[in-house]
Design a protein around this motif. Structure first.
Motif, mmCIF file in Angstrom:
data_model
loop_
_atom_site.group_PDB
_atom_site.id
_atom_site.type_symbol
_atom_site.label_atom_id
_atom_site.label_comp_id
_atom_site.label_asym_id
_atom_site.label_seq_id
_atom_site.Cartn_x
_atom_site.Cartn_y
_atom_site.Cartn_z
ATOM 1 N N LEU A 118 0.672 -1.295 0.018
ATOM 2 C CA LEU A 118 0.066 -0.009 -0.103
ATOM 3 C C LEU A 118 0.792 1.208 -0.087
ATOM 4 O O LEU A 118 0.698 2.162 -0.682
ATOM 5 C CB LEU A 118 -0.941 0.049 1.104
ATOM 6 N N THR A 119 1.969 1.222 0.584
ATOM 7 C CA THR A 119 2.818 2.394 0.771
ATOM 8 C C THR A 119 3.306 2.571 -0.782
ATOM 9 O O THR A 119 3.504 3.652 -1.188
ATOM 10 C CB THR A 119 4.037 2.097 1.823
ATOM 11 N N GLU A 120 3.864 1.448 -1.409
ATOM 12 C CA GLU A 120 4.395 1.833 -2.532
ATOM 13 C C GLU A 120 3.371 2.215 -3.646
ATOM 14 O O GLU A 120 3.545 3.100 -4.217
ATOM 15 C CB GLU A 120 4.973 0.450 -3.080
ATOM 16 N N ALA A 121 2.082 1.741 -3.725
ATOM 17 C CA ALA A 121 0.968 2.142 -4.298
ATOM 18 C C ALA A 121 0.763 3.705 -4.169
ATOM 19 O O ALA A 121 0.288 4.245 -5.125
ATOM 20 C CB ALA A 121 -0.294 1.264 -3.978
ATOM 21 N N LEU A 122 0.872 4.232 -2.851
ATOM 22 C CA LEU A 122 0.604 5.560 -2.592
ATOM 23 C C LEU A 122 1.708 6.442 -3.027
ATOM 24 O O LEU A 122 1.488 7.668 -3.216
ATOM 25 C CB LEU A 122 0.308 5.875 -1.171
ATOM 26 N N GLY A 123 2.903 5.904 -3.078
ATOM 27 C CA GLY A 123 3.942 6.800 -3.915
ATOM 28 C C GLY A 123 5.072 6.960 -2.637
ATOM 29 O O GLY A 123 5.798 7.809 -2.764
ATOM 30 N N GLY A 124 5.076 6.246 -1.572
ATOM 31 C CA GLY A 124 6.328 6.253 -0.456
ATOM 32 C C GLY A 124 5.609 6.380 0.790
ATOM 33 O O GLY A 124 4.392 6.741 1.043
ATOM 34 N N LYS A 130 0.724 11.382 4.727
ATOM 35 C CA LYS A 130 -0.126 12.333 4.156
ATOM 36 C C LYS A 130 -1.537 11.795 4.228
ATOM 37 O O LYS A 130 -2.469 12.344 4.620
ATOM 38 C CB LYS A 130 0.041 12.925 3.039
ATOM 39 N N PHE A 131 -1.526 10.377 3.820
ATOM 40 C CA PHE A 131 -2.939 9.844 3.749
ATOM 41 C C PHE A 131 -3.435 9.590 5.234
ATOM 42 O O PHE A 131 -4.662 9.782 5.431
ATOM 43 C CB PHE A 131 -2.666 8.273 3.103
ATOM 44 N N LEU A 132 -2.433 9.203 6.051
ATOM 45 C CA LEU A 132 -2.838 8.866 7.350
ATOM 46 C C LEU A 132 -3.309 10.218 8.090
ATOM 47 O O LEU A 132 -4.371 10.112 8.852
ATOM 48 C CB LEU A 132 -1.895 8.501 8.226
#
Length: 315
Positions: A118-124, A130-132
């Protein structure tokens, strides 16, 4: 879409539960408890965290003002989101309890690997943080949420893997429902103005590749990365873009539409695949029937469970 009647959402498991939550407003609620499921408490802080995820999602999609709009039943969208949240938490707890009885579990490594994906899918890491922050989530809650989601997925998969649905049952379902069993796969190029869209149509007529133009020119940055691919679409499910569905239904496979105007702009649409025969839909129908049986199983868990709800949606 990845299959006939399923769509995935990040960090959510969607089940069609055709039951209404019964609010136990006349009973005194235990301090800080919004529901009790087979003797297990659902705490107010857990409800609040889940509610914020749903609320933020709806707010981003529909706008903050939409949350206060009142429907025909006299409840606001925000109140409906509260009911969706508590219902989801109840169903989740029932499944987790059944999974525990069956010895279905996940390891810390499973959780870590999913978080990495999920971290990779979000871009790092920065994008994950930022999502959290956007959804007011802390790392502990996020990690626990991932663990629960993995158990729910595994419970669903183990149940479905144990089912045996024969071809005759699938064919009978197709013959009964074939008027509604159409799956389309299409691509589009979105332009802001009619003038720009006409120029792209001309370039397509001159032999330029649809995928290349989608990547270079489309205003839809998500589908553009895949050459304009919209994935699989079930007619009637593409809310807000019915014009695109209508255009796809009129096309032959491989052909390109004239301009299709929507609120987003002007689209050029191509039909890439059409599945409307039993032979093409057999695997999708088998998956659909298995998921229907799983939903029935979960509904039985709900019917057999001892559930008390203390949520006050007016708080």
């Amino acid at each position: 879409m990845t299959n006939l009647y399923a769509r995935t959402r990040f960090l959510t498991l969607s089940l069609i539960i055709l039951l209404v939550v019964s609010l136990v407003g006349c009973q005194k609620a235990p301090e800080g408890v919004v529901a009790i499921v087979n003797g297990e408490e659902i705490r107010e802080e857990d409800f609040d965290a889940e509610f914020e995820i749903y609320r933020e999602t709806y707010s981003r999609e529909l706008g903050e003002d939409a949350l206060s709009q009142v429907g025909e039943d006299g409840t606001s969208l925000e109140d409906q989101i509260k009911l969706i949240t508590i219902d989801t938490l109840i169903v989740e707890r029932l499944i987790l309890q059944d999974a525990n009885e069956k010895g279905i579990a996940v390891t810390d490594q499973d959780v870590d690997e999913r978080i990495e994906e999920l971290t990779e899918a979000l871009g790092g890491e920065e994008e994950l943080d930022k999502f959290l922050e956007d959804y007011s989530l802390n790392r502990d809650f996020f990690t626990d949420h991932i663990r629960r989601a993995l158990i729910l997925e595994r419970h669903n998969q183990e149940y479905i893997d144990g089912l045996d649905i024969n071809k005759d049952e699938a064919r009978e379902f197709f013959e009964t429902n074939k008027e509604n069993l159409i799956v389309l796969r299409g691509s589009h190029i979105l332009l802001k103005t009619e003038e720009d869209a006409r120029k792209i149509l001309e370039r397509l007529e001159d032999g330029e590749k649809f995928e290349d133009l989608a990547i270079e020119e489309s205003e839809d940055s998500v589908s553009a990365l895949d050459g304009g691919d919209l994935g699989y679409i079930i007619p009637g499910s593409y809310t807000g873009f019915e014009e695109i569905e209508d255009a796809l239904l009129e096309l032959e496979v491989g052909s390109i539409s004239d301009l299709v105007e929507t609120e987003a702009g002007f689209h050029i649409v191509r039909l890439d695949e059409r599945k409307d025969t039993f032979e093409k839909l057999e695997e999708d129908i088998l998956e659909l029937l298995k998921n229907q049986k799983y939903r029935s199983f979960v509904e039985d868990l709900r019917d057999d469970g001892k559930i008390k709800v203390y949520l006050d949606i007016n708080k």
